[in-house]
Design a protein around this motif. Structure first.
Motif, PDB file in Angstrom:
ATOM      1  N   ASN A 261      11.028   5.097   0.105  1.00 50.65           N
ATOM      2  CA  ASN A 261      12.389   5.088  -0.442  1.00 50.65           C
ATOM      3  C   ASN A 261      12.431   4.603  -1.889  1.00 50.65           C
ATOM      4  OD1 ASN A 261      14.294   6.117   1.468  1.00 50.65           O
ATOM      5  ND2 ASN A 261      13.859   4.354   2.780  1.00 50.65           N
ATOM      6  N   ILE A 262      11.277   4.363  -2.480  1.00 54.61           N
ATOM      7  CA  ILE A 262      11.250   3.867  -3.866  1.00 54.61           C
ATOM      8  C   ILE A 262      11.862   4.894  -4.813  1.00 54.61           C
ATOM      9  CG2 ILE A 262       9.675   3.312  -5.791  1.00 54.61           C
ATOM     10  CD1 ILE A 262       7.965   1.762  -3.839  1.00 54.61           C
ATOM     11  N   GLU A 263      11.727   6.171  -4.470  1.00 55.04           N
ATOM     12  CA  GLU A 263      12.277   7.227  -5.337  1.00 55.04           C
ATOM     13  C   GLU A 263      13.769   7.042  -5.607  1.00 55.04           C
ATOM     14  OE1 GLU A 263      12.624  11.057  -3.595  1.00 55.04           O
ATOM     15  OE2 GLU A 263      13.139  10.283  -1.629  1.00 55.04           O
TER      16      GLU A 263
ATOM     17  N   PHE B 160       8.448  12.473  -0.081  1.00 50.60           N
ATOM     18  CA  PHE B 160       8.780  11.069  -0.328  1.00 50.60           C
ATOM     19  C   PHE B 160       8.167  10.574  -1.633  1.00 50.60           C
ATOM     20  CE2 PHE B 160       8.412  10.859   4.436  1.00 50.60           C
ATOM     21  CZ  PHE B 160       9.746  10.605   4.662  1.00 50.60           C
ATOM     22  N   PHE B 161       7.015  11.143  -1.970  1.00 54.07           N
ATOM     23  CA  PHE B 161       6.199  10.555  -3.022  1.00 54.07           C
ATOM     24  C   PHE B 161       6.487  11.126  -4.401  1.00 54.07           C
ATOM     25  CE2 PHE B 161       3.488  10.675   0.880  1.00 54.07           C
ATOM     26  CZ  PHE B 161       3.600   9.328   1.177  1.00 54.07           C
ATOM     27  N   ALA B 162       7.232  12.237  -4.437  1.00 52.31           N
ATOM     28  CA  ALA B 162       7.374  12.945  -5.709  1.00 52.31           C
ATOM     29  C   ALA B 162       8.188  12.158  -6.727  1.00 52.31           C
ATOM     30  CB  ALA B 162       7.998  14.309  -5.460  1.00 52.31           C
ATOM     31  N   GLY B 163       9.103  11.314  -6.286  1.00 48.05           N
ATOM     32  CA  GLY B 163       9.985  10.636  -7.241  1.00 48.05           C
ATOM     33  C   GLY B 163       9.623   9.190  -7.499  1.00 48.05           C
ATOM     34  N   ILE B 164       8.399   8.807  -7.218  1.00 46.86           N
ATOM     35  CA  ILE B 164       8.057   7.390  -7.349  1.00 46.86           C
ATOM     36  C   ILE B 164       7.645   7.039  -8.780  1.00 46.86           C
ATOM     37  CG2 ILE B 164       6.526   5.552  -6.549  1.00 46.86           C
ATOM     38  CD1 ILE B 164       6.604   6.805  -3.799  1.00 46.86           C
ATOM     39  N   LEU B 165       6.649   7.717  -9.315  1.00 47.51           N
ATOM     40  CA  LEU B 165       6.238   7.401 -10.693  1.00 47.51           C
ATOM     41  C   LEU B 165       7.217   7.976 -11.703  1.00 47.51           C
ATOM     42  CD1 LEU B 165       2.358   7.793 -10.755  1.00 47.51           C
ATOM     43  CD2 LEU B 165       3.722   5.724 -10.565  1.00 47.51           C
ATOM     44  N   LYS B 166       7.741   9.137 -11.373  1.00 46.29           N
ATOM     45  CA  LYS B 166       8.732   9.743 -12.265  1.00 46.29           C
ATOM     46  C   LYS B 166       9.690  10.572 -11.424  1.00 46.29           C
ATOM     47  CE  LYS B 166       6.092  13.930 -13.399  1.00 46.29           C
ATOM     48  NZ  LYS B 166       4.996  13.829 -12.429  1.00 46.29           N
ATOM     49  N   TYR B 167      10.866  10.805 -11.937  1.00 44.19           N
ATOM     50  CA  TYR B 167      11.803  11.646 -11.205  1.00 44.19           C
ATOM     51  C   TYR B 167      12.685  12.395 -12.177  1.00 44.19           C
ATOM     52  CZ  TYR B 167      15.266   7.977 -12.108  1.00 44.19           C
ATOM     53  OH  TYR B 167      16.096   7.072 -12.712  1.00 44.19           O
ATOM     54  N   LYS B 168      13.266  13.454 -11.647  1.00 46.31           N
ATOM     55  CA  LYS B 168      14.173  14.257 -12.453  1.00 46.31           C
ATOM     56  C   LYS B 168      15.586  13.815 -12.128  1.00 46.31           C
ATOM     57  CE  LYS B 168      14.587  18.754 -11.743  1.00 46.31           C
ATOM     58  NZ  LYS B 168      14.194  20.156 -11.619  1.00 46.31           N
ATOM     59  N   SER B 169      16.311  13.400 -13.132  1.00 39.75           N
ATOM     60  CA  SER B 169      17.667  12.925 -12.913  1.00 39.75           C
ATOM     61  C   SER B 169      18.493  14.013 -12.228  1.00 39.75           C
ATOM     62  CB  SER B 169      18.280  12.566 -14.268  1.00 39.75           C
ATOM     63  OG  SER B 169      19.545  12.020 -14.078  1.00 39.75           O
ATOM     64  N   PHE B 170      19.260  13.618 -11.215  1.00 38.70           N
ATOM     65  CA  PHE B 170      20.004  14.629 -10.452  1.00 38.70           C
ATOM     66  C   PHE B 170      21.091  15.275 -11.298  1.00 38.70           C
ATOM     67  CE2 PHE B 170      22.483  16.559  -7.127  1.00 38.70           C
ATOM     68  CZ  PHE B 170      21.493  17.015  -6.280  1.00 38.70           C
ATOM     69  N   PHE B 171      21.718  14.472 -12.161  1.00 40.70           N
ATOM     70  CA  PHE B 171      22.697  15.013 -13.106  1.00 40.70           C
ATOM     71  C   PHE B 171      22.282  14.626 -14.522  1.00 40.70           C
ATOM     72  CE2 PHE B 171      25.321  14.658  -9.254  1.00 40.70           C
ATOM     73  CZ  PHE B 171      25.808  15.956  -9.194  1.00 40.70           C
ATOM     74  N   CYS B 172      22.791  15.372 -15.499  1.00 45.24           N
ATOM     75  CA  CYS B 172      22.500  15.049 -16.893  1.00 45.24           C
ATOM     76  C   CYS B 172      23.387  13.890 -17.344  1.00 45.24           C
ATOM     77  CB  CYS B 172      22.788  16.250 -17.791  1.00 45.24           C
ATOM     78  SG  CYS B 172      21.656  17.592 -17.498  1.00 45.24           S
ATOM     79  N   GLN B 173      22.865  13.098 -18.258  1.00 44.19           N
ATOM     80  CA  GLN B 173      23.646  11.988 -18.803  1.00 44.19           C
ATOM     81  C   GLN B 173      23.748  12.178 -20.312  1.00 44.19           C
ATOM     82  OE1 GLN B 173      21.969   8.090 -18.110  1.00 44.19           O
ATOM     83  NE2 GLN B 173      23.976   7.142 -18.068  1.00 44.19           N
ATOM     84  N   ASP B 174      24.968  12.063 -20.823  1.00 42.48           N
ATOM     85  CA  ASP B 174      25.161  12.187 -22.269  1.00 42.48           C
ATOM     86  C   ASP B 174      24.541  10.971 -22.952  1.00 42.48           C
ATOM     87  OD1 ASP B 174      26.347  11.808 -24.884  1.00 42.48           O
ATOM     88  OD2 ASP B 174      27.675  13.478 -24.350  1.00 42.48           O
ATOM     89  N   PRO B 175      23.578  11.189 -23.862  1.00 35.82           N
ATOM     90  CA  PRO B 175      22.889  10.041 -24.463  1.00 35.82           C
ATOM     91  C   PRO B 175      23.809   9.153 -25.303  1.00 35.82           C
ATOM     92  CG  PRO B 175      22.193  12.114 -25.479  1.00 35.82           C
ATOM     93  CD  PRO B 175      23.085  12.468 -24.344  1.00 35.82           C
ATOM     94  N   ASP B 176      24.927   9.713 -25.802  1.00 34.59           N
ATOM     95  CA  ASP B 176      25.815   8.914 -26.653  1.00 34.59           C
ATOM     96  C   ASP B 176      26.821   8.115 -25.832  1.00 34.59           C
ATOM     97  OD1 ASP B 176      24.566   9.903 -28.925  1.00 34.59           O
ATOM     98  OD2 ASP B 176      25.783  11.737 -28.833  1.00 34.59           O
ATOM     99  N   THR B 177      27.402   8.785 -24.828  1.00 34.04           N
ATOM    100  CA  THR B 177      28.481   8.115 -24.083  1.00 34.04           C
ATOM    101  C   THR B 177      28.011   7.530 -22.755  1.00 34.04           C
ATOM    102  OG1 THR B 177      29.049  10.128 -22.907  1.00 34.04           O
ATOM    103  CG2 THR B 177      30.149   9.764 -25.027  1.00 34.04           C
TER     104      THR B 177
ATOM    105  N   HIS C   2       0.859  -1.186   0.000  1.00 29.27           N
ATOM    106  CA  HIS C   2       0.000   0.000   0.000  1.00 29.27           C
ATOM    107  C   HIS C   2       0.894   1.234   0.000  1.00 29.27           C
ATOM    108  CE1 HIS C   2       0.685  -0.431   4.358  1.00 29.27           C
ATOM    109  NE2 HIS C   2       0.475   0.867   4.435  1.00 29.27           N
ATOM    110  N   CYS C   3       0.270   2.407  -0.091  1.00 28.05           N
ATOM    111  CA  CYS C   3       1.053   3.606  -0.412  1.00 28.05           C
ATOM    112  C   CYS C   3       1.298   4.547   0.762  1.00 28.05           C
ATOM    113  CB  CYS C   3       0.391   4.352  -1.572  1.00 28.05           C
ATOM    114  SG  CYS C   3       0.376   3.380  -3.076  1.00 28.05           S
ATOM    115  N   HIS C   4       1.428   4.034   1.969  1.00 29.68           N
ATOM    116  CA  HIS C   4       1.909   4.889   3.056  1.00 29.68           C
ATOM    117  C   HIS C   4       3.427   5.039   2.916  1.00 29.68           C
ATOM    118  CE1 HIS C   4      -1.793   4.151   5.793  1.00 29.68           C
ATOM    119  NE2 HIS C   4      -1.793   5.408   5.394  1.00 29.68           N
ATOM    120  N   SER C   5       3.957   6.165   3.426  1.00 29.66           N
ATOM    121  CA  SER C   5       5.383   6.441   3.216  1.00 29.66           C
ATOM    122  C   SER C   5       6.279   5.375   3.841  1.00 29.66           C
ATOM    123  CB  SER C   5       5.744   7.817   3.778  1.00 29.66           C
ATOM    124  OG  SER C   5       5.498   7.853   5.167  1.00 29.66           O
ATOM    125  N   ASP C   6       5.816   4.719   4.907  1.00 32.68           N
ATOM    126  CA  ASP C   6       6.674   3.709   5.534  1.00 32.68           C
ATOM    127  C   ASP C   6       6.738   2.416   4.712  1.00 32.68           C
ATOM    128  OD1 ASP C   6       3.943   3.358   6.376  1.00 32.68           O
ATOM    129  OD2 ASP C   6       4.612   1.946   7.895  1.00 32.68           O
TER     130      ASP C   6
END
Ligand SMILES: [Zn+2]
Length: 559
Positions: A129-131, A161-178, A121-125
């Motif tokens: 930490n799924i994020e 706690f809940f903001a990064g579960i379904l989607k999240y913003k990558s903390f750093f950018c990643q080069d798509p090629d390398t 179920h969806c209580h924070s406990d």
């Protein structure tokens, strides 16, 4: 750090069970179960209230850039070794110095063993930490839990706690090629959506790359969609039942009983059960069931209606407990008043009504309280940072075009456009303090402690009523909040006899717990989500051939 992981780790022939949270504490369940095929699953990946209680407060949280390392240092997060290799998001490791990486070794890449996280179920406990998990780990949950996750995603603050579960913003950018991580912090263009597999309750499905067959069954808890899992290893035949959080005195008691019966018929080797209330004296002030709560609320509201002078009724309850909100709704309607709730509660109720989880609430009769923000003038721009209010009013006023202003790129990465939502509280269901102030006899308003500043605008008439409908404070911090709550109520002349506690627990009572375990009759039981697991040793379960194993944090058990 926690104790060393035993040598049994990485023996894929056996089933292993390992607890990384919820051991000796209430909540923070993080359980790893491996299958004979060498793959594995997580049962919940929650945030431990105990970590908050022991180390953190409103002014101190894990640091965004160091969240994994702070979490591992405080033993809130397990190190990503053994079966957990690769479970965390790689962007949270990026650009870390060698010393840190040496202290918390990890291998680059994807999760080695873990394929899914099963959500009870969806209580924070249970999900808090799924994020931090790697996006290759699939969220496996019921349609109703998906609905709750969507509600949380759209209505909570970006740092919750809940903001990064379904989607999240990558903390750093990643080069798509390398695939190299740059030093640039991530932007909206780096939003990653997690894979979610919604399953139908009572229908077996496979997971862990066909290692397990699992069945989710809804039970009874203070949260929509709560349930437990029946899990069978397809090779070894080992069977595990996980109760999640459960009770037998709520409105879904029949579901809990069906789960218990199915668990009995399943004849499990292992039962992982909650034990929140096992060591507590029966809470004398608690009501025995949700219908009893509703009956008492109705009785009190009718009593208030007989009073000559106008009185406002205010209350606090868990904001995700739709059954409790329903009890308040019914009691409110019975005396011809109108229920006023917060935007988050309205959003969840509306979703549950639309999904036919609740059939006896007419949400056109609900009003949403609009607090003053920023300018205090109820201007639409005041609510841009309040996702709950913004979303609720945006949906309601969808006929009004949304204006979009581009802020334009600043230095570095281009900024996403700022969206100016049209919020019109006079439309349909918004309500301001003045309306309640002018006609207190007409309303029952949800006003938890953290919203009590609103009393300064609402000015409840002296002798108004306040109903606390949640568990009693169980730690020092909550005791302090309780004292502050009383100060507010005294300041606004809520007399002592008009402060009521009307509540029943979301967790199973000791007698029901004992009966449940004896009915299911597993070979082994692992009690979690309890501060008094030793109480399980006093139930005489060994005489029935049920071995009680009190799990240790981080230890791996062969089952
Ligand atoms: Zn819990």
């Amino acid at each position: 750090m926690g104790q060393a992981i035993t040598s049994e780790v990485n023996n894929p022939q056996k089933n292993h069970l390992q607890f990384f949270g919820g051991v000796g504490v209430i909540g923070g369940n993080k359980i790893c179960l491996t299958a004979s095929n060498g793959k594995g699953i997580l049962l919940d990946f929650g945030w431990g209230f105990d970590t908050s209680r022991k180390y953190l407060n409103n002014f101190m949280d894990l640091r965004g850039s160091e969240v994994l390392f702070d979490g591992m240092t405080l033993q809130e997060l397990p190190p990503p070794t053994g079966y957990l290799a690769g479970i965390y998001r790689e962007d949270l490791y990026a650009n870390k110095d060698a010393n840190l990486l040496a202290r918390f070794p990890f291998e680059t890449g994807k999760p080695k063993t873990i394929t899914e996280v099963l959500i009870c179920h969806c209580h924070s406990d249970h999900i808090g930490n799924i994020e931090k998990l790697h996006p290759d780990i699939v969220l496996l949950c019921s349609e109703t839990n998906k609905l709750v996750l969507e509600h949380l995603d759209e209505t909570t603050k970006s740092d919750s706690f809940f903001a990064g579960i379904l989607k999240y913003k990558s903390f750093f950018c990643q080069d798509p090629d390398t695939d190299e991580w740059s030093c640039e912090k991530g932007g909206k263009e780096d939003i990653i959506r997690r894979k979610l597999r919604a399953i139908t309750p009572n229908t077996p499905v496979t997971c862990a790359e066909d290692g397990f067959e699992i069945k989710f069954m809804e039970t009874d808890h203070s949260m929509p969609g709560a349930g437990g899992f029946l899990i069978r290893d397809k090779q070894s035949g080992i069977k595990v039942v996980y109760t999640g959080d459960i009770r037998r005195h709520g409105p879904n008691r029949d579901q809990a009983d069906r789960f218990i019966q199915a668990a009995k018929d399943f004849a499990p080797d292992v039962l992982i059960t909650e034990g929140t209330r096992i060591g507590r004296d029966e809470e004398k002030d608690e009501f025995p069931s949700e219908p009893a709560v509703e009956a008492e609320l109705t009785r009190v509201f009718k009593q208030v209606a007989l009073e000559k002078s106008p009185k406002l009724i205010c209350f606090e309850c868990s904001n995700k407990d739709i059954w409790r909100l329903r009890s308040f709704y019914h009691a409110t309607i019975s005396v011809g008043r109108t229920l006023v709730v917060g935007a988050k509660e309205y959003d969840l109720l509306k979703r549950c009504i639309d999904a036919k989880l609740l059939s006896d609430i007419d949400y056109s009769k609900l009003r949403v309280y609009l607090p003053k923000k920023k300018s205090g003038l109820y201007a639409p721009t005041d609510y841009i940072q309040n996702n709950d209010i913004k979303n609720v009013f945006k949906k309601a006023n969808s006929e009004i075009p949304v204006k979009t202003y581009k802020t334009g790129p600043k230095k570095g990465l281009p900024k996403p456009p700022a969206v100016y939502e049209t919020i019109d509280p006079t439309k349909k269901f918004g309500i301001k303090a003045e309306e309640i102030r002018e006609n207190p006899r007409q309303y029952v308003i949800e006003l938890p402690y953290y919203a009590m500043m609103e009393f300064c605008d609402i000015l409840p008439p002296p002798g108004s009523y306040y109903i606390t409908s949640k568990s009693a404070p169980f730690d020092d911090e909550q005791e302090i909040d309780e004292k502050k709550r009383l100060n507010w109520l005294t300041q606004f002349q809520f007399s002592k006899q008009n402060r009521k506690e009307i509540h029943c627990s979301g967790h199973i009572s000791r007698p029901d717990l004992e009966q449940m375990i004896k009915t299911i009759h597993p070979k082994k039981i692992f009690p979690i989500h309890t501060t008094q697991s030793e109480e399980f040793l006093k139930m005489g379960l060994d005489e029935l051939g049920i071995e009680v194993i009190l799990p240790e944090h981080n230890k791996s058990y062969s089952i």
